[in-house]
Design an enzyme around this catalytic site. Structure first.
Site, PDB file in Angstrom:
ATOM      1  CE  LYS A 142      -0.952  -4.328  11.538  1.00  0.00           C
ATOM      2  NZ  LYS A 142       0.092  -3.487  10.911  1.00  0.00           N
ATOM      3  CG  LEU A 159      -4.622  -4.886   2.149  1.00  0.00           C
ATOM      4  CD1 LEU A 159      -3.214  -4.460   2.514  1.00  0.00           C
ATOM      5  CD2 LEU A 159      -5.572  -3.693   2.170  1.00  0.00           C
ATOM      6  CG  LEU A 209       6.965   0.259   9.409  1.00  0.00           C
ATOM      7  CD1 LEU A 209       7.857  -0.309   8.306  1.00  0.00           C
ATOM      8  CD2 LEU A 209       7.798   1.094  10.389  1.00  0.00           C
ATOM      9  N   GLY A 210       4.570  -1.954   8.388  1.00  0.00           N
ATOM     10  CA  GLY A 210       4.043  -3.114   9.098  1.00  0.00           C
ATOM     11  C   GLY A 210       4.728  -4.372   8.610  1.00  0.00           C
ATOM     12  CB  THR A 262      -0.936   0.016   1.220  1.00  0.00           C
ATOM     13  OG1 THR A 262      -1.710  -1.193   1.251  1.00  0.00           O
ATOM     14  CG2 THR A 262      -1.887   1.207   1.169  1.00  0.00           C
ATOM     15  CE1 TYR A 321      -0.620  -8.127  10.869  1.00  0.00           C
ATOM     16  CE2 TYR A 321      -3.011  -7.854  10.911  1.00  0.00           C
ATOM     17  CZ  TYR A 321      -1.771  -7.554  10.356  1.00  0.00           C
ATOM     18  OH  TYR A 321      -1.701  -6.693   9.296  1.00  0.00           O
TER      19      TYR A 321
END
Length: 243
Positions: free
Chosen positions: A136, A159, A80-81, A15, A132
């Site tokens: 987040k 996505l 960022l991830g 992304t 996860y």
């Protein structure tokens, strides 16, 4: 042309790549900073946009030497991830996905007038028993407490449109399922180009000026901190606006 400046952390991700190109092509943002462990190759940057872009390779373990606090960027975008597998385990996942993100955003906050836009994930919750979504959720809350004037978080679904060097089997299978569902609901899938445009528009408008179609909600924490959340369906609608 507008004089609004934008900083993006995580521009080499799926992304993030789309967001960088969107920001560079927008007349609303006059200057774009790309800071990260890696930066976009020169041949991937349109010739007409090169003078608009400032790139810096940084070490997230040595942020005091990063230059992130060298100027006040009007809007700070964070895409960022990582994943537990890519990070090599849970401990490194938390370090990259949460600590690096929060610490870098803290370093970049030099004014109370800045806006922060963060790409999170659907289901994010600090109270989740799963690594996860818990990470987040905790990252969202940590960012909201940094003191930015406005904090906006995106929680997209699956996505679509990614082009990974190493395809993920489970992701491919799930993508076929959400692709079918996307014909009857706009809550489960979003193309990364559409998401990037929505993120850029949110950075331009800010929480107070988001249209009702964005379906934005406000999260209020126990300490009084609050931030704006935009889900998958809202992001799709927001991207229909002009940037």
């Amino acid at each position: 042309m507008s004089s609004v400046t934008a900083l993006i952390l995580g521009a080499t991700g799926q992304t993030g790549q789309q967001l960088l190109q969107t920001l560079l092509s927008s007349t609303h943002f006059s200057r774009v900073g790309e800071y990260g462990r890696r930066v976009t190759a020169s041949d991937k940057i349109p010739e007409a946009s090169k003078d608009k872009l400032e790139q810096n390779t940084i070490d997230f373990e040595k942020l005091d030497a990063s230059g992130l606090n060298g100027k006040s960027w009007d809007v700070v975008f964070i895409t960022l991830g990582t994943t537990k597998k890519a990070a090599g385990g849970a401990e490194n996942f938390v370090k990259i996905d949460r600590e690096y993100v929060i610490n870098a955003a803290k370093e970049a906050r030099v004014s109370e007038k800045q806006r922060l836009v963060y790409l999170s994930s659907t289901g994010a919750s600090s109270g989740s028993p799963f690594l996860y979504p818990q990470s987040k959720g905790l990252t969202e809350e940590g960012l909201a407490r940094l003191g930015y004037q406005d904090t906006i978080v995106f929680r997209p679904g699956y996505l679509a449109g990614t082009n990974r060097s190493e395809p993920r089997l489970a992701e491919t299978i799930f993508g076929k399922f959400t692709g079918l569902l996307s014909h009857v609901t706009n809550s489960v899938e979003i193309n990364i180009g559409t998401l990037a445009k929505a993120i850029a528009i949110a950075g331009k408008l800010g929480s107070e000026n988001l249209p009702p179609s964005a379906r934005a909600s406000t999260i209020k924490l126990k300490d009084g901190t609050s931030y704006t959340v935009i889900g998958n369906a809202g992001a799709i609608e927001l991207a229909k606006l002009d940037l």
